[in-house]
Design a protein around this motif. Structure first.
Motif, PDB file in Angstrom:
ATOM      1  N   GLU A 191      96.666  62.445  73.357  1.00 51.36           N
ATOM      2  CA  GLU A 191      95.325  62.064  72.919  1.00 51.36           C
ATOM      3  C   GLU A 191      95.352  61.235  71.641  1.00 51.36           C
ATOM      4  OE1 GLU A 191      93.153  65.660  72.483  1.00 51.36           O
ATOM      5  OE2 GLU A 191      92.982  66.056  74.646  1.00 51.36           O
ATOM      6  N   LEU A 192      96.522  61.036  71.057  1.00 53.54           N
ATOM      7  CA  LEU A 192      96.641  60.213  69.860  1.00 53.54           C
ATOM      8  C   LEU A 192      96.685  58.743  70.248  1.00 53.54           C
ATOM      9  CD1 LEU A 192      99.220  62.130  67.632  1.00 53.54           C
ATOM     10  CD2 LEU A 192      96.737  62.006  67.372  1.00 53.54           C
ATOM     11  N   ASP A 202      90.215  43.951  73.652  1.00 57.02           N
ATOM     12  CA  ASP A 202      88.938  44.314  74.249  1.00 57.02           C
ATOM     13  C   ASP A 202      88.574  45.747  73.860  1.00 57.02           C
ATOM     14  OD1 ASP A 202      86.671  44.534  75.702  1.00 57.02           O
ATOM     15  OD2 ASP A 202      87.639  44.358  77.677  1.00 57.02           O
ATOM     16  N   SER A 203      87.441  45.906  73.190  1.00 57.90           N
ATOM     17  CA  SER A 203      87.024  47.226  72.733  1.00 57.90           C
ATOM     18  C   SER A 203      86.588  48.114  73.883  1.00 57.90           C
ATOM     19  CB  SER A 203      85.883  47.102  71.710  1.00 57.90           C
ATOM     20  OG  SER A 203      84.781  46.419  72.302  1.00 57.90           O
ATOM     21  N   PRO A 207      91.808  53.039  75.212  1.00 61.41           N
ATOM     22  CA  PRO A 207      92.782  52.961  74.122  1.00 61.41           C
ATOM     23  C   PRO A 207      94.164  53.424  74.580  1.00 61.41           C
ATOM     24  CG  PRO A 207      91.300  54.822  73.790  1.00 61.41           C
ATOM     25  CD  PRO A 207      90.740  54.021  74.928  1.00 61.41           C
ATOM     26  N   GLU A 208      95.193  52.807  74.016  1.00 57.44           N
ATOM     27  CA  GLU A 208      96.573  53.109  74.400  1.00 57.44           C
ATOM     28  C   GLU A 208      97.062  54.332  73.640  1.00 57.44           C
ATOM     29  OE1 GLU A 208     100.947  50.895  74.630  1.00 57.44           O
ATOM     30  OE2 GLU A 208      99.257  49.969  73.583  1.00 57.44           O
TER      31      GLU A 208
END
Length: 330
Positions: A191-192, A202-203, A207-208
Motif C-alpha cells: 500500500e506504500l 497522469d493523476s 499509483p505505483e
C-alpha cells in the motif's frame, strides 16, 4: 623305547578344517559388526568394522552399497507436534545421519521477512535493529505455495507476502507494548506508493506501489480458512512511549537457511545413536528396560558393585534418534 617313537608324524591338511559358515556371521562377530563399543574410559567409539573385506571369507559384503541402503533405510516418526519432531533413522551410518541434519538446517525452504520499508519510526529502536527483529519472525504459511524471488522478478502474489505495521502511542497516554499481533497481512499487496520524479504523470492512473499483485492472495483456496499470520503473535516487537510511532511494510519471500539463518526452519537439529541395554539375570525373574530411549549412555547407572558384569550398554550402529525443534523468534 617308548611305543610310537620314531614313527612318522601324521600330516595335517588344511582341507580337514570345518567349513566356514557362509552367508552368516557368528553371534559374537555380528555384535561387533552391528554395535558400537562403549566403556567407562571412552563412552563411545564410533569406529567399527566397516571395510568391505572384513567378512569376505564368510560371503558377507560389509561395504556400503546403494541397493542395500535403498532396501534397508527407513524412517519411523516417534513424536510430531507443532513445535518439534522426533524420528528414528534406521539402516544408515553416522555420515549420512549428519547429512540429514545439515539438510534440515540449511536446505529446507521457509518464508521470512526480507525487505522492510519504514515510513516512520520514532521509537528508541533503530531502523536496522527493528528490521532484523522482524526478519526472525516465524510465519505460519506453507512455503510450497510460493515461488522463489530472483533479482529479475517483480514482487507479485506468487512470490511475496506483504505485512503492515502501524502503531502509535498518543501523548498523555501510558507506554504501550507492540506485539506481533499488530502485524497485519495485506493480501492485495503493498500500500506504500513509490515516489516518482515525473511530475507530468497522469493523476487519474493508479499509483505505483512496491508490488504487482494480479489478484488478491485471499482468493487462493489454501488461505481462505487459514490466513497468513505470524506463528507466535504474543512476541514483543517494541515498546512505545507517549508521542512515539512506528509505520512500516514488511515483505516476506522464500529462502533457505544456507542463505541466512532466518530461513532455517529449525532452532536445533541433533541426532544420537539408539542405546541398547541388555540385562543378564541368573534368577527366575526377568528384568526389562522401561525407557531405553531416554538413556544418554553416561554409564552412571552401572558403575560400582559389578553392575558392568550384569548390564551390557552399547549403542546400535545403524539406528539414529533425531529430534528437531521449530525455530522460535528472537
Amino acid at each position: 623305547m617308548a611305543e610310537g617313537v620314531g614313527e612318522e608324524k601324521k600330516k595335517f591338511s588344511i582341507w580337514d578344517l570345518p567349513d566356514v559358515p557362509m552367508g552368516q556371521v557368528p553371534p559374537h562377530l555380528e555384535l561387533q559388526r552391528s554395535r558400537v563399543s562403549c566403556n567407562k574410559d571412552a563412552p563411545i567409539h564410533t569406529e567399527s568394522i566397516q571395510y568391505s573385506g572384513a567378512y569376505a571369507s564368510m560371503g558377507i559384503d560389509n561395504s556400503s552399497r546403494l541397493d542395500r541402503f535403498s532396501n534397508n533405510f527407513r524412517v519411523e516418526v516417534v513424536q510430531l507436534n507443532k513445535d518439534d519432531m522426533e524420528f528414528d533413522m534406521i539402516g544408515i551410518d553416522a555420515a549420512i545421519a549428519n547429512s540429514f541434519r545439515g539438510i534440515l538446517i540449511a536446505e529446507l525452504p521457509t518464508m521470512a521477512i526480507e525487505k522492510v520499508l519504514i515510513a516512520n519510526n520514532t521509537s528508541i529502536i533503530q531502523d536496522e535493529v527493528l528490521a532484523h527483529r522482524l526478519g526472525l519472525v516465524p510465519i505460519r504459511v506453507d512455503p510450497r505455495l510460493f515461488e522463489y524471488l530472483s533479482e529479475n522478478d517483480q514482487p507479485n502474489e506468487k512470490n511475496t507476502i506483504v505485512f503492515k505495521l502501524h502503531v502509535q502511542c498518543k501523548r498523555g497516554r501510558p507506554r504501550i507494548t507492540v506485539k506481533l499481533d499488530a502485524l497485519k497481512w495485506l493480501p492485495n499487496g503493498s500500500e506504500l506508493v513509490k515516489e516518482t520524479r515525473n511530475a507530468t504523470s497522469d493523476s487519474s492512473s493508479k499509483p505505483e506501489t512496491y508490488t504487482y499483485f494480479g489478484c488478491s492472495q485471499e482468493t487462493i483456496p489454501e488461505f481462505v480458512k487459514n490466513p497468513i499470520i505470524p506463528k507466535y503473535p504474543d512476541i514483543i516487537i517494541a515498546k512505545l512511549g507517549p508521542g512515539q510511532e512506528i509505520e512500516l511494510e514488511a515483505h516476506a519471500v522464500k529462502g533457505i537457511g544456507k542463505t541466512h539463518a532466518k530461513w532455517s526452519p529449525v532452532a536445533t537439529a541433533w541426532y544420537r545413536m539408539l542405546p541398547e541395554l541388555r540385562i543378564d539375570c541368573n534368577c527366575r525373574r526377568r528384568a526389562t528396560v522401561a525407557r531405553p530411549r531416554v538413556c544418554t549412555l553416561c554409564r552412571e547407572c552401572i558403575r560400582g558393585d559389578d553392575w558392568e558384569k550384569r548390564v551390557a550398554l552399547r549403542p546400535v550402529k545403524d539406528n539414529f534418534i533425531s529430534k528437531d525443534n521449530a525455530r522460535p523468534s528472537f
